[in-house]
Design a protein around this motif. Structure first.
Motif, PDB file in Angstrom:
ATOM      1  N   ARG A 160       1.036  -1.478  -0.284  1.00  0.00           N
ATOM      2  CA  ARG A 160       0.029  -0.073  -0.340  1.00  0.00           C
ATOM      3  C   ARG A 160       0.685   1.115  -0.310  1.00  0.00           C
ATOM      4  N   VAL A 161       0.510   2.353  -0.712  1.00  0.00           N
ATOM      5  CA  VAL A 161       1.252   3.486  -1.012  1.00  0.00           C
ATOM      6  C   VAL A 161       0.844   4.456  -0.345  1.00  0.00           C
ATOM      7  N   ARG A 162       0.647   5.299   0.730  1.00  0.00           N
ATOM      8  CA  ARG A 162       0.163   6.097   1.755  1.00  0.00           C
ATOM      9  C   ARG A 162       0.727   7.550   1.979  1.00  0.00           C
ATOM     10  N   ASP A 163      -0.173   8.610   1.812  1.00  0.00           N
ATOM     11  CA  ASP A 163       0.957   9.767   2.924  1.00  0.00           C
ATOM     12  C   ASP A 163       0.112   9.882   4.073  1.00  0.00           C
ATOM     13  N   LYS A 164       1.219  10.732   4.641  1.00  0.00           N
ATOM     14  CA  LYS A 164       1.770  10.907   6.137  1.00  0.00           C
ATOM     15  C   LYS A 164      -0.143  11.220   7.032  1.00  0.00           C
ATOM     16  N   ALA A 165      -1.232  11.065   6.124  1.00  0.00           N
ATOM     17  CA  ALA A 165      -2.180  11.018   6.880  1.00  0.00           C
ATOM     18  C   ALA A 165      -3.314   9.541   6.623  1.00  0.00           C
ATOM     19  N   GLY A 166      -2.361   8.985   6.027  1.00  0.00           N
ATOM     20  CA  GLY A 166      -2.902   7.515   5.903  1.00  0.00           C
ATOM     21  C   GLY A 166      -3.767   7.134   4.746  1.00  0.00           C
ATOM     22  N   LYS A 167      -4.061   8.472   3.890  1.00  0.00           N
ATOM     23  CA  LYS A 167      -4.314   8.086   2.700  1.00  0.00           C
ATOM     24  C   LYS A 167      -3.697   7.426   1.342  1.00  0.00           C
ATOM     25  N   ASP A 206       5.492  13.385   2.302  1.00  0.00           N
ATOM     26  CA  ASP A 206       5.025  13.119   3.037  1.00  0.00           C
ATOM     27  C   ASP A 206       4.967  11.175   2.725  1.00  0.00           C
ATOM     28  N   ALA A 207       5.312  10.661   1.484  1.00  0.00           N
ATOM     29  CA  ALA A 207       4.438   9.448   0.737  1.00  0.00           C
ATOM     30  C   ALA A 207       5.084   8.073   1.646  1.00  0.00           C
ATOM     31  N   ALA A 208       5.064   7.111   2.041  1.00  0.00           N
ATOM     32  CA  ALA A 208       5.731   6.090   2.378  1.00  0.00           C
ATOM     33  C   ALA A 208       4.890   4.652   1.503  1.00  0.00           C
ATOM     34  N   VAL A 209       5.998   3.516   1.331  1.00  0.00           N
ATOM     35  CA  VAL A 209       5.210   1.786   0.687  1.00  0.00           C
ATOM     36  C   VAL A 209       5.421   1.422   1.925  1.00  0.00           C
ATOM     37  N   PHE A 210       3.929   0.718   2.146  1.00  0.00           N
ATOM     38  CA  PHE A 210       4.181  -0.693   3.333  1.00  0.00           C
ATOM     39  C   PHE A 210       4.215  -1.897   3.060  1.00  0.00           C
ATOM     40  N   PHE A 211       4.652  -2.739   3.179  1.00  0.00           N
ATOM     41  CA  PHE A 211       4.297  -3.974   2.839  1.00  0.00           C
ATOM     42  C   PHE A 211       3.909  -5.238   4.128  1.00  0.00           C
ATOM     43  N   GLU A 212       2.331  -5.196   3.746  1.00  0.00           N
ATOM     44  CA  GLU A 212       2.417  -6.532   5.033  1.00  0.00           C
ATOM     45  C   GLU A 212       2.451  -7.455   4.831  1.00  0.00           C
ATOM     46  N   LEU A 213       2.946  -8.501   5.727  1.00  0.00           N
ATOM     47  CA  LEU A 213       2.495 -10.175   5.123  1.00  0.00           C
ATOM     48  C   LEU A 213       1.012 -10.082   6.356  1.00  0.00           C
ATOM     49  N   GLN A 214       0.231 -10.855   5.046  1.00  0.00           N
ATOM     50  CA  GLN A 214      -1.403 -10.975   5.529  1.00  0.00           C
ATOM     51  C   GLN A 214      -1.063 -12.890   5.722  1.00  0.00           C
ATOM     52  N   HIS A 215      -1.815 -13.335   6.131  1.00  0.00           N
ATOM     53  CA  HIS A 215      -1.828 -14.479   6.162  1.00  0.00           C
ATOM     54  C   HIS A 215      -3.315 -15.132   6.419  1.00  0.00           C
ATOM     55  N   TYR A 216      -3.441 -16.281   6.167  1.00  0.00           N
ATOM     56  CA  TYR A 216      -5.455 -16.370   6.535  1.00  0.00           C
ATOM     57  C   TYR A 216      -5.337 -17.416   8.427  1.00  0.00           C
ATOM     58  N   LYS A 217      -6.243 -17.524   9.025  1.00  0.00           N
ATOM     59  CA  LYS A 217      -6.500 -17.569  10.350  1.00  0.00           C
ATOM     60  C   LYS A 217      -7.214 -19.007   9.879  1.00  0.00           C
ATOM     61  N   LEU A 218      -6.604 -20.211  10.048  1.00  0.00           N
ATOM     62  CA  LEU A 218      -8.127 -20.331   9.852  1.00  0.00           C
ATOM     63  C   LEU A 218      -9.083 -21.208  11.573  1.00  0.00           C
ATOM     64  N   THR A 219      -8.022 -20.890  12.402  1.00  0.00           N
ATOM     65  CA  THR A 219      -9.589 -21.096  13.556  1.00  0.00           C
ATOM     66  C   THR A 219     -10.678 -19.679  13.980  1.00  0.00           C
ATOM     67  N   LYS A 220     -10.358 -18.967  12.615  1.00  0.00           N
ATOM     68  CA  LYS A 220     -10.764 -17.366  13.228  1.00  0.00           C
ATOM     69  C   LYS A 220     -11.981 -17.457  11.615  1.00  0.00           C
ATOM     70  N   ARG A 255       2.213   6.655  10.807  1.00  0.00           N
ATOM     71  CA  ARG A 255       3.376   6.847  11.146  1.00  0.00           C
ATOM     72  C   ARG A 255       3.505   8.399  12.531  1.00  0.00           C
ATOM     73  N   LYS A 256       2.138   7.968  13.920  1.00  0.00           N
ATOM     74  CA  LYS A 256       2.776   9.040  14.126  1.00  0.00           C
ATOM     75  C   LYS A 256       3.982   8.276  15.228  1.00  0.00           C
ATOM     76  N   ALA A 257       4.378   7.373  15.549  1.00  0.00           N
ATOM     77  CA  ALA A 257       4.667   7.114  16.629  1.00  0.00           C
ATOM     78  C   ALA A 257       5.892   6.054  16.420  1.00  0.00           C
ATOM     79  N   ARG A 258       6.868   6.167  16.792  1.00  0.00           N
ATOM     80  CA  ARG A 258       8.256   4.806  16.511  1.00  0.00           C
ATOM     81  C   ARG A 258       7.923   3.438  16.339  1.00  0.00           C
ATOM     82  N   PRO A 259       7.828   2.727  15.647  1.00  0.00           N
ATOM     83  CA  PRO A 259       6.877   1.551  15.457  1.00  0.00           C
ATOM     84  C   PRO A 259       8.019   0.155  16.201  1.00  0.00           C
ATOM     85  N   THR A 260       6.934  -0.520  16.447  1.00  0.00           N
ATOM     86  CA  THR A 260       7.972  -1.771  17.651  1.00  0.00           C
ATOM     87  C   THR A 260       8.163  -2.575  16.669  1.00  0.00           C
TER      88      THR A 260
END
Length: 278
Positions: A160-167, A206-220, A255-260
């Motif tokens: 996902r490509v977003r600006d600092k507002a999350g858009k 202020d653009a950023a590119v997010f790389f999210e690891l998605q998986h399927y939760k079988l139990t849910k 990106r309001k705070a330093r990520p964990t």
């Protein structure tokens, strides 16, 4: 090595069964997962194989790439279902013995070779639209370390490509399903490429590119984000390799705070950035 041979042969047989029964989507998904794993192994040689066995793995990646293209286009091509069926003895001995492609398939590779680096890329999305003077960004994804990777169902990378507002600044893109290295259950072999649809010179500062690891939760019975990484600022404008930290969800799109960090043990995503001037 025997574990890799067994895993790959099983994956091939399952995809071939789908192909035989005309289940195109399932066949493509199965071939694609195996193709990515083979192409990455050919490039990185994680198993430390001799050159001729490594070459055979590269040939497999190229044949699978051609068959995937045929299935997606709905055409009879130079590989076809008979070609895939002829691969059975080759797959049974791949990695652990000195196997050779059937002559007909070897001729196909010779006539239409595909570089291993290209074969590794299950390309995501269309090439970036551009005008003279634009700069476009493409990213080749190599590996991602995540504890328990082998146990995840249908893992994929969401970009996902977003600006600092999350858009969102352009359409969300999703990778093919990714596979673990047989020798490392905590490490994904990514092996795909992504192309930003918006030229860099048209993005806000202020653009950023997010790389999210998605998986399927079988139990849910639902999809879930496991972790994420991102690029921002000058990182988007620099060519070459990058090692990204892996962060705990939820994704902080603004990106309001330093990520964990995901874990106390360092986990990383390895990528290569390519910039093209038009």
């Amino acid at each position: 090595m025997e574990d890799t041979r067994f895993t790959w042969n099983k994956a091939f047989q399952e995809a071939l069964d789908h192909d035989t029964w005309g289940q195109v989507e399932e066949a493509v998904n199965g071939y694609q997962r195996l193709q990515v794993a083979a192409a990455v192994e050919h490039v990185e040689n994680v198993l430390d194989l001799p050159g001729h066995r490594r070459q055979a793995i590269g040939q497999l990646a190229n044949i699978l790439k051609l068959r995937i293209q045929e299935l997606n286009a709905g055409v009879r091509g130079s590989v076809g279902l008979p070609g895939m069926q002829a691969l059975k003895p080759f797959m049974a001995g791949l990695v652990v013995s000195d196997v050779c492609l059937p002559p007909a398939l070897a001729a196909v590779i010779k006539a239409a070779p595909l570089p291993a680096a290209v074969a590794a890329a299950g390309d995501t999305g269309s090439k970036a639209r551009n005008q003279p003077g634009d700069t476009t960004l493409s990213i080749d994804f190599a590996t991602l370390s995540v504890k328990g990777a082998a146990a995840m169902a249908d893992p994929r990378i969401i970009v996902r490509v977003r600006d600092k507002a999350g858009k969102l600044l352009e359409a969300v893109q999703e990778s093919p399903a990714i596979m673990c290295f047989p020798s490392d259950p905590d490490k994904f072999s990514l092996g795909f490429s992504w192309h930003m649809q918006t030229p860099l010179n048209c993005l806000p500062d202020d653009a950023a590119v997010f790389f999210e690891l998605q998986h399927y939760k079988l139990t849910k019975k639902k999809k879930s984000i496991k972790c994420y990484s991102y690029l921002e600022g000058v990182e988007l404008e620099a060519a070459g390799g990058a090692v990204l930290e892996v962060y705990r969800k939820p994704v902080d799109a603004k990106r309001k705070a330093r990520p964990t960090l995901l874990t106390s043990k360092p986990m990383y995503m390895h990528i290569v950035r390519r910039l093209v001037q038009h």
